[in-house]
Motif scaffolding. Structure first.
Motif, PDB file in Angstrom:
ATOM      1  N   TRP A 156      32.555 -47.030  28.403  1.00  0.00           N
ATOM      2  CA  TRP A 156      33.104 -45.873  29.121  1.00  0.00           C
ATOM      3  C   TRP A 156      32.430 -44.618  28.582  1.00  0.00           C
ATOM      4  N   GLN A 157      32.194 -43.660  29.478  1.00  0.00           N
ATOM      5  CA  GLN A 157      31.637 -42.376  29.028  1.00  0.00           C
ATOM      6  C   GLN A 157      32.190 -41.230  29.860  1.00  0.00           C
ATOM      7  N   LYS A 158      32.544 -40.165  29.162  1.00  0.00           N
ATOM      8  CA  LYS A 158      32.919 -38.922  29.831  1.00  0.00           C
ATOM      9  C   LYS A 158      32.427 -37.771  28.966  1.00  0.00           C
ATOM     10  N   ASP A 159      31.520 -36.970  29.542  1.00  0.00           N
ATOM     11  CA  ASP A 159      30.905 -35.848  28.806  1.00  0.00           C
ATOM     12  C   ASP A 159      30.300 -36.373  27.493  1.00  0.00           C
ATOM     13  N   ASP A 160      30.709 -35.786  26.357  1.00  0.00           N
ATOM     14  CA  ASP A 160      30.105 -36.217  25.090  1.00  0.00           C
ATOM     15  C   ASP A 160      30.865 -37.361  24.427  1.00  0.00           C
ATOM     16  N   LYS A 161      31.917 -37.854  25.104  1.00  0.00           N
ATOM     17  CA  LYS A 161      32.683 -38.965  24.543  1.00  0.00           C
ATOM     18  C   LYS A 161      32.238 -40.280  25.195  1.00  0.00           C
ATOM     19  N   ARG A 162      31.951 -41.267  24.366  1.00  0.00           N
ATOM     20  CA  ARG A 162      31.611 -42.579  24.906  1.00  0.00           C
ATOM     21  C   ARG A 162      32.111 -43.651  23.947  1.00  0.00           C
ATOM     22  N   CYS A 163      32.481 -44.795  24.509  1.00  0.00           N
ATOM     23  CA  CYS A 163      32.915 -45.919  23.676  1.00  0.00           C
ATOM     24  C   CYS A 163      32.419 -47.206  24.309  1.00  0.00           C
ATOM     25  N   SER A 164      32.150 -48.186  23.475  1.00  0.00           N
ATOM     26  CA  SER A 164      31.704 -49.480  23.997  1.00  0.00           C
ATOM     27  C   SER A 164      32.459 -50.594  23.291  1.00  0.00           C
ATOM     28  N   LEU A 165      32.695 -51.664  24.043  1.00  0.00           N
ATOM     29  CA  LEU A 165      33.388 -52.842  23.530  1.00  0.00           C
ATOM     30  C   LEU A 165      32.384 -53.970  23.377  1.00  0.00           C
ATOM     31  N   PHE A 166      32.413 -54.631  22.227  1.00  0.00           N
ATOM     32  CA  PHE A 166      31.564 -55.800  22.009  1.00  0.00           C
ATOM     33  C   PHE A 166      32.437 -56.942  21.503  1.00  0.00           C
ATOM     34  N   ILE A 167      32.388 -58.079  22.201  1.00  0.00           N
ATOM     35  CA  ILE A 167      33.136 -59.270  21.771  1.00  0.00           C
ATOM     36  C   ILE A 167      32.171 -60.438  21.659  1.00  0.00           C
ATOM     37  N   ASP A 168      32.215 -61.114  20.521  1.00  0.00           N
ATOM     38  CA  ASP A 168      31.466 -62.354  20.318  1.00  0.00           C
ATOM     39  C   ASP A 168      32.439 -63.493  20.639  1.00  0.00           C
ATOM     40  N   LEU A 169      32.205 -64.184  21.753  1.00  0.00           N
ATOM     41  CA  LEU A 169      33.139 -65.220  22.192  1.00  0.00           C
ATOM     42  C   LEU A 169      33.144 -66.444  21.277  1.00  0.00           C
ATOM     43  N   ASN A 170      32.111 -66.598  20.462  1.00  0.00           N
ATOM     44  CA  ASN A 170      32.085 -67.733  19.526  1.00  0.00           C
ATOM     45  C   ASN A 170      33.071 -67.530  18.380  1.00  0.00           C
ATOM     46  N   ASN A 212      33.278 -39.985  17.631  1.00  0.00           N
ATOM     47  CA  ASN A 212      34.509 -39.315  17.189  1.00  0.00           C
ATOM     48  C   ASN A 212      34.445 -37.800  17.428  1.00  0.00           C
ATOM     49  N   GLU A 213      35.477 -37.094  16.983  1.00  0.00           N
ATOM     50  CA  GLU A 213      35.574 -35.651  17.229  1.00  0.00           C
ATOM     51  C   GLU A 213      34.405 -34.871  16.619  1.00  0.00           C
ATOM     52  N   GLU A 214      33.846 -35.393  15.533  1.00  0.00           N
ATOM     53  CA  GLU A 214      32.720 -34.710  14.878  1.00  0.00           C
ATOM     54  C   GLU A 214      31.376 -35.050  15.524  1.00  0.00           C
ATOM     55  N   GLY A 215      31.401 -35.935  16.529  1.00  0.00           N
ATOM     56  CA  GLY A 215      30.157 -36.314  17.203  1.00  0.00           C
ATOM     57  C   GLY A 215      29.442 -37.469  16.546  1.00  0.00           C
ATOM     58  N   SER A 216      30.075 -38.110  15.559  1.00  0.00           N
ATOM     59  CA  SER A 216      29.465 -39.257  14.886  1.00  0.00           C
ATOM     60  C   SER A 216      29.860 -40.559  15.573  1.00  0.00           C
ATOM     61  N   LEU A 217      28.950 -41.548  15.529  1.00  0.00           N
ATOM     62  CA  LEU A 217      29.229 -42.860  16.103  1.00  0.00           C
ATOM     63  C   LEU A 217      29.971 -43.693  15.059  1.00  0.00           C
ATOM     64  N   VAL A 218      31.179 -44.149  15.428  1.00  0.00           N
ATOM     65  CA  VAL A 218      32.035 -44.877  14.483  1.00  0.00           C
ATOM     66  C   VAL A 218      32.270 -46.307  14.997  1.00  0.00           C
ATOM     67  N   LYS A 219      32.254 -47.276  14.076  1.00  0.00           N
ATOM     68  CA  LYS A 219      32.573 -48.660  14.443  1.00  0.00           C
ATOM     69  C   LYS A 219      34.007 -48.957  14.051  1.00  0.00           C
ATOM     70  N   TYR A 220      34.728 -49.592  14.993  1.00  0.00           N
ATOM     71  CA  TYR A 220      36.144 -49.917  14.768  1.00  0.00           C
ATOM     72  C   TYR A 220      36.296 -51.422  15.002  1.00  0.00           C
ATOM     73  N   LEU A 221      36.534 -52.156  13.914  1.00  0.00           N
ATOM     74  CA  LEU A 221      36.788 -53.598  14.017  1.00  0.00           C
ATOM     75  C   LEU A 221      38.238 -53.755  14.454  1.00  0.00           C
ATOM     76  N   VAL A 222      38.421 -54.215  15.675  1.00  0.00           N
ATOM     77  CA  VAL A 222      39.757 -54.174  16.276  1.00  0.00           C
ATOM     78  C   VAL A 222      40.691 -55.186  15.604  1.00  0.00           C
TER      79      VAL A 222
END
Length: 489
Positions: free
Chosen positions: A455-469, A479-489
């Motif tokens: 998903w992307q809107k303006d400067d905000k974007r997020c992506s989902l990655f799932i390894d089915l194995n 994030n709010e500071e403009g850095s790309l952050v990884k979140y292990l759900v």
């Protein structure tokens, strides 16, 4: 009123704490920032059966659940959604009881579909009945009028008893239109924001058709009721269980629809470790949808998934779910079964149990649901990662009770502490708060054993990655500071 693009809860009025007052306390204590999209309260009205889906009236709340004041109190903090079984009303309602007493002399007689409204002299024709999408052996029930001892046949689409507990309403009748208007006025007065039109696909009865989703008449009815709802500041959600093409037609007419394809598609992807069909579907589905994985019924298979599944592959998914404790609801009419006899209507059980009580698989399933465009609904048992309640199903003789456990306040307190539930709550907060979910959705190229969505809107974007194995789920976001952050759900 506009529907909020945030997560909603689905619950019975008595399933989280015992009644509406306790439900409100539970919501405010544990989930005040979770269900920002609202709360779907399954029928809280006086009812004679089908756990609320055979309502006597919509003007009152069942006293054992509480009062309209309790509904309004919930509505102060959460948008409330309720059901309107627009196709039928209870046999025990004052309207039908008066008809049972006086017959055609009843002031309410025109609310119902006596068979002379369908066939000359009220005599059913077998060729016509054979074309109908039947939910019971015959689409009508016979009643004896108390004052005259006459027999009256009236249309009854649903109902397990004979005669049926659920009596169809004649939506062509001016008296029915006035009644529906009264119901909407009462909903608006009591802070209801969204109404789900349950069983709306059955409202048109027309000879020579299946009497299910009859076009174009169904659109005329929906446009009429949409105007009624809008005048009361209420959004409508038509509920139609059928071939996915019907959801697409409703969407093209501008209606919100339910994504009944997603629950099975996600289950299939996680069980068979293959994303191909799911990713293909996510590329073409309408976006103005309510999404769900679980609900008070079961995971839809036929007819919703017709033309989307290979029945041999579907048997594998169904058999594994059964192995994990699920039960099945089967199709009644032969013409709606697959050529090879495959007849599974719904898989009954909790979604968590269907996935083998695997925390990672369950969180992956919810992540896919929340990334799919639409308003996500989370059923209360799924919220608490509940397991199959075999005792309730056995005690009541109702197979669907396997996924309708009623939680005490103590059980809720314990369930909320489970790691999988805490992970789910964190994921819901992310879905509610992250701005990109109001932007542009993309299905990204991925291998068969991966899922990649963004998903992307303006400067905000997020992506989902799932390894089915491994069912490992990772979200990357700015994030709010403009850095790309990884979140292990």
């Amino acid at each position: 009123m506009s529907v909020k693009n945030k997560v909603q809860l689905i619950t019975y009025p008595d399933s989280l704490g015992g009644d509406l007052k306790e439900l409100n306390k539970v919501l405010l204590k544990h989930f005040s920032d979770i269900f920002e999209g609202g709360v779907h309260i399954l029928p809280p009205f006086p009812s004679s059966g089908d756990r609320g889906f055979a309502p006597l009236t919509y003007l009152e709340i069942e006293p054992q659940f509480g009062t309209w004041e309790d509904i309004k109190a919930i509505g102060e903090n959460f948008d409330v959604l309720v059901d309107l079984m627009v196709n039928h009303i209870s046999q025990k309602s004052k309207y039908f009881q008066d008809f049972l007493k006086k017959g055609r002399k009843s002031e309410y007689a025109d609310l119902f579909i006596t068979l002379d409204k369908i066939w000359p002299e009220g005599k059913p024709v077998k060729e016509d009945v054979d074309k109908i999408f039947l939910r019971r052996p015959l689409p009508y029930s016979t009643f004896t009028i108390n004052e005259t001892d006459e027999k009256e046949k009236v249309w009854t689409t649903f109902g397990r008893t004979e005669p049926s507990e659920q009596i169809d309403l004649d939506i062509k009748s001016e008296k029915v239109k006035k009644l529906v208007d009264d119901f909407f006025s009462n909903f608006a007065k009591n802070n209801i924001k969204i109404v789900r039109l349950d069983a709306v696909g059955y409202v048109i009865k027309k000879l020579g058709t299946s009497c299910f989703f009859v076009e174009p008449e169904i659109y005329d009815f929906l446009e009429w009721i949409m105007k009624l709802a809008k005048a009361s500041g209420i959004e409508l959600l038509p509920e139609v269980h059928s071939h996915y093409s019907i959801q697409n037609k409703l969407a093209r007419h501008g209606f919100w629809v339910y994504d009944f394809i997603l629950p099975y598609s996600i289950l299939d992807a996680l069980i068979n470790k293959s994303s191909t069909k799911l990713m293909d579907y996510l590329k073409v589905r309408p976006s103005k949808q309510f999404t769900m994985l679980d609900c008070h019924d079961g995971v839809p298979v036929k007819p919703d998934m017709d033309d989307l599944i290979d029945t041999k592959e579907a048997r594998k998914v169904v058999d594994l779910c059964v192995e994990r404790g699920s039960t099945l609801s089967l199709i009644l009419s032969d013409e709606h079964k697959a050529p090879d006899g495959f007849d599974v209507h719904q898989i009954r059980g909790t979604y968590y149990s269907m996935l083998g009580c695997d925390d990672d698989a369950y969180i992956a399933a919810r992540a896919i649901q929340f990334f799919a465009p639409g308003v996500p609904q989370v059923y209360y048992v799924g919220l608490l990662a509940g397991e199959n309640d075999y005792e309730a199903a056995e005690r009541t003789g109702e197979g669907r009770e396997i996924n309708r456990h009623n939680y005490t306040v103590d059980e809720i307190e314990k369930s909320v502490q489970k790691k999988v539930v805490q992970r789910l709550l964190k994921l819901i907060r992310f879905r509610n708060d992250y701005a990109a979910f109001n932007g542009e959705f993309k299905v990204l190229d991925s291998t068969k054993d991966e899922i990649k969505l963004s998903w992307q809107k303006d400067d905000k974007r997020c992506s989902l990655f799932i390894d089915l194995n491994t069912n490992k789920t990772v979200i990357e976001y700015v994030n709010e500071e403009g850095s790309l952050v990884k979140y292990l759900v």
